[in-house]
Design a protein around this motif. Structure first.
Motif, PDB file in Angstrom:
ATOM      1  N   SER A 129     -11.660   0.654  -1.302  1.00 15.52           N
ATOM      2  CA  SER A 129     -10.446   1.327  -1.757  1.00 15.52           C
ATOM      3  C   SER A 129      -9.698   0.439  -2.747  1.00 15.52           C
ATOM      4  O   SER A 129      -9.896  -0.773  -2.803  1.00 15.52           O
ATOM      5  CB  SER A 129      -9.545   1.630  -0.565  1.00 15.52           C
ATOM      6  OG  SER A 129      -8.959   0.435  -0.067  1.00 15.52           O
ATOM      7  N   SER A 130      -8.820   1.066  -3.536  1.00 16.23           N
ATOM      8  CA  SER A 130      -7.953   0.296  -4.445  1.00 16.23           C
ATOM      9  C   SER A 130      -7.200  -0.774  -3.667  1.00 16.23           C
ATOM     10  O   SER A 130      -6.935  -1.858  -4.181  1.00 16.23           O
ATOM     11  CB  SER A 130      -6.934   1.212  -5.112  1.00 16.23           C
ATOM     12  OG  SER A 130      -7.566   2.157  -5.927  1.00 16.23           O
ATOM     13  N   GLY A 131      -6.844  -0.452  -2.416  1.00 16.21           N
ATOM     14  CA  GLY A 131      -6.105  -1.398  -1.595  1.00 16.21           C
ATOM     15  C   GLY A 131      -6.875  -2.697  -1.407  1.00 16.21           C
ATOM     16  O   GLY A 131      -6.346  -3.782  -1.629  1.00 16.21           O
ATOM     17  N   CYS A 152      -6.815   9.007   5.093  1.00 14.65           N
ATOM     18  CA  CYS A 152      -6.159   8.100   4.137  1.00 14.65           C
ATOM     19  C   CYS A 152      -6.020   6.696   4.730  1.00 14.65           C
ATOM     20  O   CYS A 152      -6.083   5.704   4.012  1.00 14.65           O
ATOM     21  CB  CYS A 152      -4.773   8.612   3.781  1.00 14.65           C
ATOM     22  SG  CYS A 152      -4.816  10.215   2.979  1.00 14.65           S
ATOM     23  N   THR A 153      -5.822   6.621   6.038  1.00 17.12           N
ATOM     24  CA  THR A 153      -5.619   5.334   6.704  1.00 17.12           C
ATOM     25  C   THR A 153      -6.925   4.773   7.256  1.00 17.12           C
ATOM     26  O   THR A 153      -7.137   3.562   7.263  1.00 17.12           O
ATOM     27  CB  THR A 153      -4.598   5.505   7.857  1.00 17.12           C
ATOM     28  OG1 THR A 153      -3.402   6.091   7.312  1.00 17.12           O
ATOM     29  CG2 THR A 153      -4.246   4.174   8.499  1.00 17.12           C
ATOM     30  N   LYS A 185     -10.570  -3.024   6.436  1.00 17.43           N
ATOM     31  CA  LYS A 185      -9.382  -3.445   7.175  1.00 17.43           C
ATOM     32  C   LYS A 185      -9.747  -4.440   8.261  1.00 17.43           C
ATOM     33  O   LYS A 185      -9.016  -5.397   8.516  1.00 17.43           O
ATOM     34  CB  LYS A 185      -8.655  -2.223   7.742  1.00 17.43           C
ATOM     35  CG  LYS A 185      -8.045  -1.382   6.629  1.00 17.43           C
ATOM     36  CD  LYS A 185      -7.236  -0.201   7.106  1.00 17.43           C
ATOM     37  CE  LYS A 185      -6.725   0.570   5.869  1.00 17.43           C
ATOM     38  NZ  LYS A 185      -5.650   1.500   6.160  1.00 17.43           N
ATOM     39  N   ASN A 192      -1.746   3.026  -8.083  1.00 11.60           N
ATOM     40  CA  ASN A 192      -1.821   4.391  -8.616  1.00 11.60           C
ATOM     41  C   ASN A 192      -0.435   4.945  -8.936  1.00 11.60           C
ATOM     42  O   ASN A 192       0.339   4.280  -9.597  1.00 11.60           O
ATOM     43  CB  ASN A 192      -2.641   5.268  -7.666  1.00 11.60           C
ATOM     44  CG  ASN A 192      -4.086   4.770  -7.604  1.00 11.60           C
ATOM     45  OD1 ASN A 192      -4.636   4.397  -8.642  1.00 11.60           O
ATOM     46  ND2 ASN A 192      -4.678   4.726  -6.442  1.00 11.60           N
ATOM     47  N   THR A 248       0.850  -1.185   0.000  1.00 16.82           N
ATOM     48  CA  THR A 248       0.000   0.000   0.000  1.00 16.82           C
ATOM     49  C   THR A 248       0.888   1.239   0.000  1.00 16.82           C
ATOM     50  O   THR A 248       2.100   1.156   0.190  1.00 16.82           O
ATOM     51  CB  THR A 248      -0.945   0.070   1.226  1.00 16.82           C
ATOM     52  OG1 THR A 248      -0.178   0.413   2.372  1.00 16.82           O
ATOM     53  CG2 THR A 248      -1.686  -1.235   1.427  1.00 16.82           C
ATOM     54  N   ALA A 270       0.773   3.734   2.071  1.00 22.34           N
ATOM     55  CA  ALA A 270       0.683   4.425   3.363  1.00 22.34           C
ATOM     56  C   ALA A 270       2.025   5.006   3.813  1.00 22.34           C
ATOM     57  O   ALA A 270       3.080   4.391   3.634  1.00 22.34           O
ATOM     58  CB  ALA A 270       0.146   3.468   4.424  1.00 22.34           C
ATOM     59  N   TYR A 300      -1.305  -2.021   5.271  1.00 28.61           N
ATOM     60  CA  TYR A 300      -2.743  -1.793   5.040  1.00 28.61           C
ATOM     61  C   TYR A 300      -3.355  -1.650   6.435  1.00 28.61           C
ATOM     62  O   TYR A 300      -3.915  -0.616   6.772  1.00 28.61           O
ATOM     63  CB  TYR A 300      -3.306  -2.973   4.261  1.00 28.61           C
ATOM     64  CG  TYR A 300      -4.778  -2.894   3.931  1.00 28.61           C
ATOM     65  CD1 TYR A 300      -5.275  -1.880   3.112  1.00 28.61           C
ATOM     66  CD2 TYR A 300      -5.671  -3.853   4.411  1.00 28.61           C
ATOM     67  CE1 TYR A 300      -6.634  -1.831   2.800  1.00 28.61           C
ATOM     68  CE2 TYR A 300      -7.017  -3.821   4.086  1.00 28.61           C
ATOM     69  CZ  TYR A 300      -7.493  -2.803   3.290  1.00 28.61           C
ATOM     70  OH  TYR A 300      -8.835  -2.760   2.976  1.00 28.61           O
ATOM     71  N   CYS A 338      -0.222  10.712   4.689  1.00 28.25           N
ATOM     72  CA  CYS A 338      -1.137   9.968   3.823  1.00 28.25           C
ATOM     73  C   CYS A 338      -0.384   8.960   2.967  1.00 28.25           C
ATOM     74  O   CYS A 338      -0.668   7.761   3.011  1.00 28.25           O
ATOM     75  CB  CYS A 338      -1.906  10.964   2.957  1.00 28.25           C
ATOM     76  SG  CYS A 338      -3.096  10.194   1.849  1.00 28.25           S
ATOM     77  N   HIS A 339       0.573   9.419   2.175  1.00 28.01           N
ATOM     78  CA  HIS A 339       1.351   8.567   1.271  1.00 28.01           C
ATOM     79  C   HIS A 339       2.829   8.683   1.589  1.00 28.01           C
ATOM     80  O   HIS A 339       3.296   9.760   1.955  1.00 28.01           O
ATOM     81  CB  HIS A 339       1.147   9.006  -0.189  1.00 28.01           C
ATOM     82  CG  HIS A 339      -0.231   8.758  -0.698  1.00 28.01           C
ATOM     83  ND1 HIS A 339      -0.927   9.691  -1.422  1.00 28.01           N
ATOM     84  CD2 HIS A 339      -1.035   7.686  -0.603  1.00 28.01           C
ATOM     85  CE1 HIS A 339      -2.119   9.199  -1.747  1.00 28.01           C
ATOM     86  NE2 HIS A 339      -2.217   7.977  -1.263  1.00 28.01           N
TER      87      HIS A 339
HETATM   88  O1  C5P Z   1      -4.287   6.555  -1.949  1.00 26.00           O
HETATM   89  P1  C5P Z   1      -4.233   5.360  -2.817  1.00 26.00           P
HETATM   90  O2  C5P Z   1      -5.629   4.789  -3.101  1.00 26.00           O
HETATM   91  O3  C5P Z   1      -3.448   5.510  -4.088  1.00 26.00           O
HETATM   92  O4  C5P Z   1      -3.465   4.254  -1.967  1.00 26.00           O
HETATM   93  C1  C5P Z   1      -3.517   2.895  -2.324  1.00 26.00           C
HETATM   94  C2  C5P Z   1      -4.203   2.097  -1.234  1.00 26.00           C
HETATM   95  O5  C5P Z   1      -3.362   1.986  -0.077  1.00 26.00           O
HETATM   96  C3  C5P Z   1      -5.469   2.733  -0.710  1.00 26.00           C
HETATM   97  O6  C5P Z   1      -6.555   2.437  -1.583  1.00 26.00           O
HETATM   98  C4  C5P Z   1      -5.621   2.124   0.673  1.00 26.00           C
HETATM   99  O7  C5P Z   1      -6.219   0.849   0.612  1.00 26.00           O
HETATM  100  C5  C5P Z   1      -4.153   1.963   1.096  1.00 26.00           C
HETATM  101  N1  C5P Z   1      -3.714   3.071   1.979  1.00 26.00           N
HETATM  102  C6  C5P Z   1      -3.839   2.940   3.351  1.00 26.00           C
HETATM  103  N2  C5P Z   1      -3.423   3.932   4.198  1.00 26.00           N
HETATM  104  C7  C5P Z   1      -2.871   5.058   3.702  1.00 26.00           C
HETATM  105  C8  C5P Z   1      -2.750   5.235   2.297  1.00 26.00           C
HETATM  106  C9  C5P Z   1      -3.179   4.223   1.466  1.00 26.00           C
HETATM  107  O8  C5P Z   1      -4.342   1.905   3.819  1.00 26.00           O
HETATM  108  N3  C5P Z   1      -2.436   5.993   4.552  1.00 26.00           N
END
Ligand code: C5P
Length: 323
Positions: free
Chosen positions: A239-241, A281-282, A293, A128, A104, A106, A260, A270-271
């Protein structure tokens, strides 16, 4: 206990979130942008095996194959890759992947030093625009499959056509259709227009495997999350995750998911590749992340110390689960 500590043990509720996130959730519930009309029930706790079997049955991997309207009239049967995604890694007697990593994006993966461990898997899934360059020590550098949401294709800032992030990998794109999954309506007004960039990319790079997830697949995953959660979850796609985790469970014998469910490194960052802080984001605001989750924690077969130290969950591939 904090929300993250609750996640490690698998019992969460929206009441544990900050007032701001609870308000955001409530706003998405009343907006119901995708016109969700869930008719199924809400089960009390199933065993992890029952849950796995329900996922295996409900989450049959499905991509657009051009056999349905309007895509059949548009000639998509000849546009999509000849081999289905499920078949791609099973050619010539191959049995799919033995071990897979889902990484992920994160912030908590920063300073993890997990790169080598991640790269030791047969296949690695990323999301992404998450880069490896500059972060190899923590996230590795191997990418086998990249899942991209429709914003990546539609927003020029991502340079989808030219960025090396999207080359030499298998691409899987998705966009939420209305819950009732009317493909005509979806084609006429997707969340973000992924269709023309997809067609163009297929014409320019016909040998690169590039799929679009069937929106029915996405909502079926949502149904399983709601069906196994007592609270009303956000009426927005997973989510994409979560989608990526289930996708890899269909292609691999064993799946390790990183950050995750957050480790002790949990952070509002966030990223790992952006200086942007937001707990949503989490823990989720738009996506039903907290509930996704919790579901994944319920089928985790790895020890709690893997969660705390590596943010690592271990999941069986569907081919190894006898239902
Ligand atoms: O933000 P984005 O969708 O591109 O991140 C990919 C996946 O990573 C998210 O869909 C989510 O499931 C996971 N993620 C997370 N915690 C974060 C950022 C992303 O669990 N802080």
């Amino acid at each position: 206990a904090s929300v993250v500590q609750r996640l490690w043990r698998g019992s969460v509720s929206s009441g544990m979130l900050s007032p701001r996130l609870q308000r955001a959730m409530g706003d998405y519930l009343s907006a119901n942008k995708h016109h969700v009309t869930y008719k199924g029930g809400r089960r009390a706790a199933q065993s992890s095996r029952e849950l796995l079997c329900e996922l295996k049955d409900q989450a049959r991997l499905r991509t657009l194959d051009g056999s349905e309207q309007p895509f059949s009239s548009l000639g998509w049967a000849h546009l999509v890759p000849r081999l289905a995604l499920e078949q791609l890694y099973r050619q010539g007697g191959q049995r799919g992947f033995r071990s897979c990593a889902v990484v992920t994006s994160a912030g908590a993966i920063l300073h993890s030093g997990l790169g080598k461990e991640i790269d030791s898997h047969d296949a690695v899934l990323r999301f992404n625009a998450a880069p490896t360059e500059g972060y190899v020590r923590d996230v590795g550098n191997k990418t086998t499959i990249r899942i991209i949401n429709s914003q990546i294709l539609a927003n020029p800032k991502n340079h989808f056509n030219t960025s090396s992030l999207y080359k030499k990998v298998t691409l899987v794109a998705w966009d939420p259709a209305p819950y009732a999954v009317n493909l005509h309506k979806w084609y006429a007004s997707p969340d973000y227009n992924l269709f023309s960039p997809y067609v163009e990319h297929r014409r320019l790079h016909p040998t690169q495997p590039f799929y679009v997830l069937h929106p029915k697949y996405v909502w079926q995953l949502w149904d399983v999350i709601q069906g196994n959660t007592q609270e009303t979850i956000q009426p927005n796609p997973p989510s994409s995750g979560f989608i990526g985790i289930l996708l890899m469970m269909a292609l691999c014998e064993e799946v390790h998911v990183y950050e995750y469910i957050p480790s002790l490194r949990q952070t509002d960052l966030c990223h790992y590749h952006e200086r942007y802080y937001d707990a949503a984001c989490t823990l989720g605001a738009y996506h039903p992340l907290l509930y996704e989750k919790s579901l994944v924690q319920r089928i985790n077969t790895g020890p709690e110390r893997d969660l705390k130290r590596k943010g690592r969950v271990t999941l069986p591939g569907f081919s190894t689960v006898n239902c």
